[in-house]
Design an enzyme around this catalytic site. Structure first.
Site, mmCIF file in Angstrom:
data_model
loop_
_atom_site.group_PDB
_atom_site.id
_atom_site.type_symbol
_atom_site.label_atom_id
_atom_site.label_comp_id
_atom_site.label_asym_id
_atom_site.label_seq_id
_atom_site.Cartn_x
_atom_site.Cartn_y
_atom_site.Cartn_z
ATOM 1 N N CYS A 1 -53.175 23.154 96.393
ATOM 2 C CA CYS A 1 -51.967 22.423 96.811
ATOM 3 C C CYS A 1 -52.292 21.152 97.592
ATOM 4 O O CYS A 1 -51.392 20.365 97.887
ATOM 5 C CB CYS A 1 -51.068 23.326 97.641
ATOM 6 S SG CYS A 1 -50.641 24.844 96.794
ATOM 7 N N HIS B 1 -46.345 19.397 102.076
ATOM 8 C CA HIS B 1 -46.408 20.273 100.905
ATOM 9 C C HIS B 1 -45.284 21.295 101.047
ATOM 10 O O HIS B 1 -45.133 21.930 102.095
ATOM 11 C CB HIS B 1 -47.778 20.947 100.837
ATOM 12 C CG HIS B 1 -47.818 22.111 99.901
ATOM 13 N ND1 HIS B 1 -47.286 22.049 98.631
ATOM 14 C CD2 HIS B 1 -48.297 23.377 100.057
ATOM 15 C CE1 HIS B 1 -47.447 23.227 98.045
ATOM 16 N NE2 HIS B 1 -48.046 24.047 98.885
ATOM 17 N N ASN C 1 -42.173 26.003 95.467
ATOM 18 C CA ASN C 1 -43.513 25.484 95.753
ATOM 19 C C ASN C 1 -44.173 25.096 94.423
ATOM 20 O O ASN C 1 -44.572 25.965 93.645
ATOM 21 C CB ASN C 1 -44.318 26.575 96.472
ATOM 22 C CG ASN C 1 -45.750 26.164 96.766
ATOM 23 O OD1 ASN C 1 -46.242 25.174 96.239
ATOM 24 N ND2 ASN C 1 -46.417 26.945 97.597
HETATM 25 O O1 UT7 Z 1 -48.884 26.684 98.608
HETATM 26 C C1 UT7 Z 1 -49.737 27.630 99.107
HETATM 27 C C2 UT7 Z 1 -49.502 27.880 100.551
HETATM 28 N N1 UT7 Z 1 -48.672 29.059 100.686
HETATM 29 C C3 UT7 Z 1 -47.974 29.257 101.798
HETATM 30 O O2 UT7 Z 1 -47.969 28.437 102.676
HETATM 31 C C4 UT7 Z 1 -47.231 30.562 101.961
HETATM 32 C C5 UT7 Z 1 -47.318 31.008 103.415
HETATM 33 N N2 UT7 Z 1 -46.639 32.263 103.647
HETATM 34 C C6 UT7 Z 1 -45.309 32.412 103.542
HETATM 35 O O3 UT7 Z 1 -44.623 31.489 103.187
HETATM 36 C C7 UT7 Z 1 -44.695 33.734 103.940
HETATM 37 O O4 UT7 Z 1 -45.702 34.565 104.486
HETATM 38 C C8 UT7 Z 1 -43.992 34.466 102.768
HETATM 39 C C9 UT7 Z 1 -42.734 33.713 102.365
HETATM 40 C C10 UT7 Z 1 -44.948 34.543 101.585
HETATM 41 C C11 UT7 Z 1 -43.597 35.877 103.173
HETATM 42 O O5 UT7 Z 1 -42.776 35.827 104.332
HETATM 43 P P1 UT7 Z 1 -43.121 36.781 105.566
HETATM 44 O O6 UT7 Z 1 -42.062 36.606 106.547
HETATM 45 O O7 UT7 Z 1 -44.521 36.498 105.993
HETATM 46 O O8 UT7 Z 1 -42.987 38.212 104.928
HETATM 47 P P2 UT7 Z 1 -44.066 39.372 104.838
HETATM 48 O O9 UT7 Z 1 -45.090 39.076 103.796
HETATM 49 O O10 UT7 Z 1 -44.557 39.711 106.190
HETATM 50 O O11 UT7 Z 1 -43.148 40.570 104.300
HETATM 51 C C12 UT7 Z 1 -42.071 41.065 105.079
HETATM 52 C C13 UT7 Z 1 -41.369 42.158 104.283
HETATM 53 C C14 UT7 Z 1 -42.311 43.215 103.744
HETATM 54 O O12 UT7 Z 1 -41.631 44.458 103.780
HETATM 55 P P3 UT7 Z 1 -41.928 45.500 104.974
HETATM 56 O O13 UT7 Z 1 -43.401 45.787 104.900
HETATM 57 O O14 UT7 Z 1 -41.531 44.804 106.225
HETATM 58 O O15 UT7 Z 1 -41.057 46.651 104.610
HETATM 59 C C15 UT7 Z 1 -42.516 42.804 102.306
HETATM 60 O O16 UT7 Z 1 -42.830 43.900 101.457
HETATM 61 O O17 UT7 Z 1 -40.730 41.559 103.150
HETATM 62 C C16 UT7 Z 1 -41.133 42.265 101.965
HETATM 63 N N3 UT7 Z 1 -41.154 41.318 100.875
HETATM 64 C C17 UT7 Z 1 -40.066 41.030 100.141
HETATM 65 N N4 UT7 Z 1 -38.799 41.500 100.197
HETATM 66 C C18 UT7 Z 1 -37.923 40.972 99.315
HETATM 67 C C19 UT7 Z 1 -42.200 40.571 100.404
HETATM 68 N N5 UT7 Z 1 -41.792 39.811 99.383
HETATM 69 C C20 UT7 Z 1 -40.477 40.072 99.190
HETATM 70 C C21 UT7 Z 1 -39.514 39.564 98.303
HETATM 71 N N6 UT7 Z 1 -38.245 40.058 98.397
HETATM 72 N N7 UT7 Z 1 -39.799 38.624 97.378
#
Ligand code: UT7
Length: 329
Positions: free
Chosen positions: A115, A253, A283
């Site tokens: 990216c 980005h 993204n």
């Molecule tokens: O371009 C490359 C660079 N990439 C980035 O910069 C991405 C950086 N990271 C992020 O943007 C965020 O970490 C995400 C958007 C990917 C995820 O957000 P988060 O607040 O960090 O969520 P998490 O991964 O900690 O997940 C929280 C909860 C989990 O459930 P539990 O364990 O709390 O029950 C996940 O299983 O959300 C759940 N979850 C979802 N729920 C609904 C993960 N993906 C999804 C989804 N829909 N798509």
């Protein structure tokens, strides 16, 4: 003419739009609320029949040339930043673009910096112009990440979209590119990588046992992104001898609206200066910065003299900041 400036910008998105609700209807275990709340994304565009990294790159490149008023035969180098090359290995996507756009037999090559690829390609093209015979460079960032996403992984599949953005860089009498900071840290390679795993589920729902796909430790990437961007932008502003108040537009980005807001707050960048296209395009990897730049241009928001900061981060881990003075009127 010892300076280099952006003289044209363009972008190209696939025709198929996929909303968050479309993903839910497709069977992804998610919701519009979750995706909007955690990332700011409302929809993304995904390639379909007849579209690919190459067609998007050609579309964006053609538009940037027209916007610059530069003829294909005057381009001295073509660089395509991509993680989804048209062919695995070769020929490079850049060579195919060179042919499709009728550009002469000039250097053409792809650049892999995930990216952050657009920033890396800008700096490389900049040096081609200041250090060589090229007067104009075509810099394209094009990605079709939908082809390397495991659509069974809701942690990644809701985030990415396909698209391409491009700029023409030209030798200039007055400064355009003011400061460039490029970084990498391979010790963080594992937090965001394309690797082999369980059979990949395609968007169409078939399974491909041999296909590599994107793995991401989202929370770690979020934390590293915030820390690295803050350091990189701070260094860039110091290098240019300006403060955040002097910036007209900041094009991050487009990975996550929360990352942009948190970083903006930490750097005291006024929220209205943050350019955002993440809601409509998701993204789009390397393409997200030039797509967003083109969005600003189409809105008529870019004026001669504006200071535009462009900040990339992603797999590698790589990150970079480029400060330009907009010179087009
Ligand atoms: O371009 C490359 C660079 N990439 C980035 O910069 C991405 C950086 N990271 C992020 O943007 C965020 O970490 C995400 C958007 C990917 C995820 O957000 P988060 O607040 O960090 O969520 P998490 O991964 O900690 O997940 C929280 C909860 C989990 O459930 P539990 O364990 O709390 O029950 C996940 O299983 O959300 C759940 N979850 C979802 N729920 C609904 C993960 N993906 C999804 C989804 N829909 N798509």
């Amino acid at each position: 003419m010892s300076y280099v400036a952006i003289t044209g910008v363009g972008s190209c998105l696939p025709k198929r739009q996929v909303t968050n609700d479309d993903l839910v209807a497709r069977g992804v275990d998610t919701s519009d609320d979750w995706i909007r709340d955690r990332s700011g994304i409302g929809a993304r565009h995904i390639v379909s029949e007849g579209e690919s990294t190459l067609t998007l790159a050609v579309g964006a490149g053609r538009m940037a040339l027209a916007n610059a008023g530069v003829a294909p035969e005057d381009i001295g180098v073509v660089i395509v930043a991509t993680s989804t090359q048209e062919y695995a290995g070769f020929p490079s996507t850049a060579c195919l673009v060179q042919h499709e756009l009728g550009i002469g037999s000039v250097p053409a090559f792809d650049m892999a910096a995930a990216c952050t690829g657009f920033n890396y390609a800008l700096t490389t093209a900049h040096h081609f112009i200041t250090g060589g015979p090229a007067k104009h460079a075509l810099v394209i960032a094009a990605d079709a990440l939908s082809s390397i996403i495991n659509w069974a992984d809701r942690g990644t599949c809701v985030l990415f979209g396909d698209g391409a953005g491009a700029v023409v860089l030209s030798a200039s009498d007055s400064p355009g590119i003011l400061s460039e900071q490029l970084y990498s840290d391979g010790s963080l390679g594992d937090i965001l990588k394309v690797d082999q795993g369980e059979p990949r589920e395609t968007f169409e729902g078939t399974h491909d046992a041999l296909a590599p796909y994107v793995f991401m430790e989202g929370r770690k990437v979020f934390k590293v992104a915030v820390e690295s961007i803050v350091k990189s932008v701070t260094h860039c502003l110091l290098d240019a001898g300006i403060t955040a108040d002097d910036l007209t537009h900041v094009v991050f980005h487009q990975a996550n609206q929360r990352i942009m807001s948190v970083v903006g707050d930490k750097l005291n960048i006024a929220p209205e200066k943050l350019a955002m296209t993440i809601e409509k395009y998701g993204n789009t990897s390397a393409a997200s910065i030039p797509i967003t730049l083109d969005d600003l241009n189409k809105q008529g928001a870019l004026k001669a003299g504006d200071l535009v900061l462009m900040v990339g981060f992603g797999g590698g881990f790589t990150w970079a900041t480029t400060l330009v003075k907009w010179t087009k009127s």
